[in-house]
Motif scaffolding. Structure first.
Motif, PDB file in Angstrom:
ATOM      1  N   LEU A   1      49.426   5.953  14.541  1.00  8.37           N
ATOM      2  CA  LEU A   1      50.807   6.403  14.679  1.00  8.37           C
ATOM      3  C   LEU A   1      51.547   6.138  13.369  1.00  8.37           C
ATOM      4  O   LEU A   1      51.515   5.013  12.867  1.00  8.37           O
ATOM      5  CB  LEU A   1      51.480   5.662  15.837  1.00  8.37           C
ATOM      6  CG  LEU A   1      52.908   6.046  16.178  1.00  8.37           C
ATOM      7  CD1 LEU A   1      52.972   7.503  16.639  1.00  8.37           C
ATOM      8  CD2 LEU A   1      53.454   5.128  17.262  1.00  8.37           C
ATOM      9  N   PHE A   2      52.197   7.151  12.821  1.00  8.35           N
ATOM     10  CA  PHE A   2      52.826   7.061  11.501  1.00  8.35           C
ATOM     11  C   PHE A   2      51.803   6.538  10.482  1.00  8.35           C
ATOM     12  O   PHE A   2      52.108   5.699   9.639  1.00  8.35           O
ATOM     13  CB  PHE A   2      54.071   6.170  11.523  1.00  8.35           C
ATOM     14  CG  PHE A   2      55.073   6.539  12.577  1.00  8.35           C
ATOM     15  CD1 PHE A   2      55.677   7.781  12.578  1.00  8.35           C
ATOM     16  CD2 PHE A   2      55.391   5.645  13.584  1.00  8.35           C
ATOM     17  CE1 PHE A   2      56.596   8.127  13.557  1.00  8.35           C
ATOM     18  CE2 PHE A   2      56.307   5.978  14.565  1.00  8.35           C
ATOM     19  CZ  PHE A   2      56.915   7.223  14.553  1.00  8.35           C
ATOM     20  N   THR A   3      50.602   7.034  10.588  1.00  7.17           N
ATOM     21  CA  THR A   3      49.461   6.486   9.863  1.00  7.17           C
ATOM     22  C   THR A   3      49.608   6.611   8.355  1.00  7.17           C
ATOM     23  O   THR A   3      49.375   5.640   7.624  1.00  7.17           O
ATOM     24  CB  THR A   3      48.162   7.176  10.318  1.00  7.17           C
ATOM     25  OG1 THR A   3      48.098   7.075  11.736  1.00  7.17           O
ATOM     26  CG2 THR A   3      46.949   6.533   9.698  1.00  7.17           C
TER      27      THR A   3
ATOM     28  N   LEU B   1      46.680   2.322  16.175  1.00  4.89           N
ATOM     29  CA  LEU B   1      47.101   3.374  17.101  1.00  4.89           C
ATOM     30  C   LEU B   1      47.006   4.768  16.491  1.00  4.89           C
ATOM     31  O   LEU B   1      46.952   5.759  17.217  1.00  4.89           O
ATOM     32  CB  LEU B   1      48.541   3.132  17.553  1.00  4.89           C
ATOM     33  CG  LEU B   1      48.792   1.881  18.377  1.00  4.89           C
ATOM     34  CD1 LEU B   1      50.291   1.664  18.561  1.00  4.89           C
ATOM     35  CD2 LEU B   1      48.088   1.981  19.715  1.00  4.89           C
TER      36      LEU B   1
ATOM     37  N   LYS C   1      47.818  13.718  18.537  1.00 11.12           N
ATOM     38  CA  LYS C   1      48.350  14.107  19.860  1.00 11.12           C
ATOM     39  C   LYS C   1      49.791  14.593  19.751  1.00 11.12           C
ATOM     40  O   LYS C   1      50.170  15.570  20.386  1.00 11.12           O
ATOM     41  CB  LYS C   1      48.287  12.922  20.839  1.00 11.12           C
ATOM     42  CG  LYS C   1      46.900  12.424  21.123  1.00 11.12           C
ATOM     43  CD  LYS C   1      46.083  13.455  21.876  1.00 11.12           C
ATOM     44  CE  LYS C   1      44.708  12.881  22.155  1.00 11.12           C
ATOM     45  NZ  LYS C   1      43.726  13.924  22.378  1.00 11.12           N
ATOM     46  N   ILE C   2      50.581  13.900  18.916  1.00 16.02           N
ATOM     47  CA  ILE C   2      51.986  14.297  18.734  1.00 16.02           C
ATOM     48  C   ILE C   2      52.092  15.643  18.028  1.00 16.02           C
ATOM     49  O   ILE C   2      52.940  16.469  18.357  1.00 16.02           O
ATOM     50  CB  ILE C   2      52.750  13.194  17.963  1.00 16.02           C
ATOM     51  CG1 ILE C   2      52.878  11.951  18.847  1.00 16.02           C
ATOM     52  CG2 ILE C   2      54.100  13.682  17.498  1.00 16.02           C
ATOM     53  CD1 ILE C   2      53.365  10.719  18.109  1.00 16.02           C
TER      54      ILE C   2
ATOM     55  N   LEU D   1      50.174  -0.064  13.830  1.00 17.56           N
ATOM     56  CA  LEU D   1      50.356   1.388  13.702  1.00 17.56           C
ATOM     57  C   LEU D   1      49.077   2.074  13.222  1.00 17.56           C
ATOM     58  O   LEU D   1      48.739   3.167  13.697  1.00 17.56           O
ATOM     59  CB  LEU D   1      51.517   1.692  12.753  1.00 17.56           C
ATOM     60  CG  LEU D   1      52.904   1.333  13.286  1.00 17.56           C
ATOM     61  CD1 LEU D   1      53.959   1.495  12.195  1.00 17.56           C
ATOM     62  CD2 LEU D   1      53.254   2.164  14.511  1.00 17.56           C
TER      63      LEU D   1
ATOM     64  N   SER E   1      43.768  10.199  17.347  1.00 17.88           N
ATOM     65  CA  SER E   1      44.912   9.350  17.013  1.00 17.88           C
ATOM     66  C   SER E   1      46.158   9.849  17.734  1.00 17.88           C
ATOM     67  O   SER E   1      46.203  10.984  18.207  1.00 17.88           O
ATOM     68  CB  SER E   1      45.161   9.382  15.504  1.00 17.88           C
ATOM     69  OG  SER E   1      45.589  10.677  15.108  1.00 17.88           O
ATOM     70  N   LEU E   2      47.163   8.993  17.771  1.00 17.30           N
ATOM     71  CA  LEU E   2      48.441   9.424  18.348  1.00 17.30           C
ATOM     72  C   LEU E   2      49.129  10.445  17.450  1.00 17.30           C
ATOM     73  O   LEU E   2      49.816  11.337  17.967  1.00 17.30           O
ATOM     74  CB  LEU E   2      49.351   8.208  18.580  1.00 17.30           C
ATOM     75  CG  LEU E   2      48.919   7.287  19.714  1.00 17.30           C
ATOM     76  CD1 LEU E   2      49.846   6.082  19.804  1.00 17.30           C
ATOM     77  CD2 LEU E   2      48.865   8.011  21.039  1.00 17.30           C
ATOM     78  N   ASP E   3      48.942  10.342  16.150  1.00 14.54           N
ATOM     79  CA  ASP E   3      49.499  11.338  15.236  1.00 14.54           C
ATOM     80  C   ASP E   3      48.999  12.737  15.599  1.00 14.54           C
ATOM     81  O   ASP E   3      49.771  13.700  15.633  1.00 14.54           O
ATOM     82  CB  ASP E   3      49.120  11.039  13.779  1.00 14.54           C
ATOM     83  CG  ASP E   3      49.920   9.890  13.176  1.00 14.54           C
ATOM     84  OD1 ASP E   3      50.967   9.516  13.741  1.00 14.54           O
ATOM     85  OD2 ASP E   3      49.481   9.373  12.132  1.00 14.54           O
TER      86      ASP E   3
END
Length: 128
Positions: A64-66, A62, A125-126, A59, A121-123
């Motif tokens: 994500l939920f960092t 990625l 982008k979300i 995680l 990061s995906l964070d």
């Protein structure tokens, strides 16, 4: 000269944070996989630690939920230091008690918790 370093720092910050996050996440993921691929029972203390490190490391890589992952991993590394390395005689000497990696990981994850995953990061982008 100082403004040059400030401009360079600002320009490189997202990339350096990405590289740091990926390297730190990869290293903890490797520690987790090492525990999970041995003869360690999954529901043992070390097995659960390996699972946290593996999933948390992925995680972090990625992004994500960092913040949640970094907070959990910082706590795990703190507990690892206190349970397996620190003693009354060597508490303040992680070199002597071989707890230096746990301390460094704990501080790295606290840094990631405070800074977040960054723009790359995906964070991020979300959040858009």
């Amino acid at each position: 000269m100082n403004s040059l370093f400030e401009k360079l720092s600002s320009a490189l910050s997202p990339v350096i944070l990405l590289i740091s996050r990926v390297v730190i996440g990869y290293l903890i993921l490797l520690h987790g996989l090492q525990k999970l691929t041995g003869d360690m029972p999954l529901l043992s203390l070390m097995g659960v630690g390996g699972l946290i490190e593996t999933v948390g490391g992925a995680l972090i890589i990625l992004g994500l939920f960092t913040r949640a992952s970094a907070f959990l991993l910082a706590g795990q590394m703190t507990v690892a230091y206190l349970m397996f390395h620190a003693s009354a005689a060597t508490f303040f000497n992680p070199i002597a008690n071989q707890g230096e990696p746990a301390v460094l990981f704990a501080m790295a994850f606290l840094f990631i918790f405070v800074t977040g995953a960054g723009k790359l990061s995906l964070d991020a982008k979300i959040a858009k």
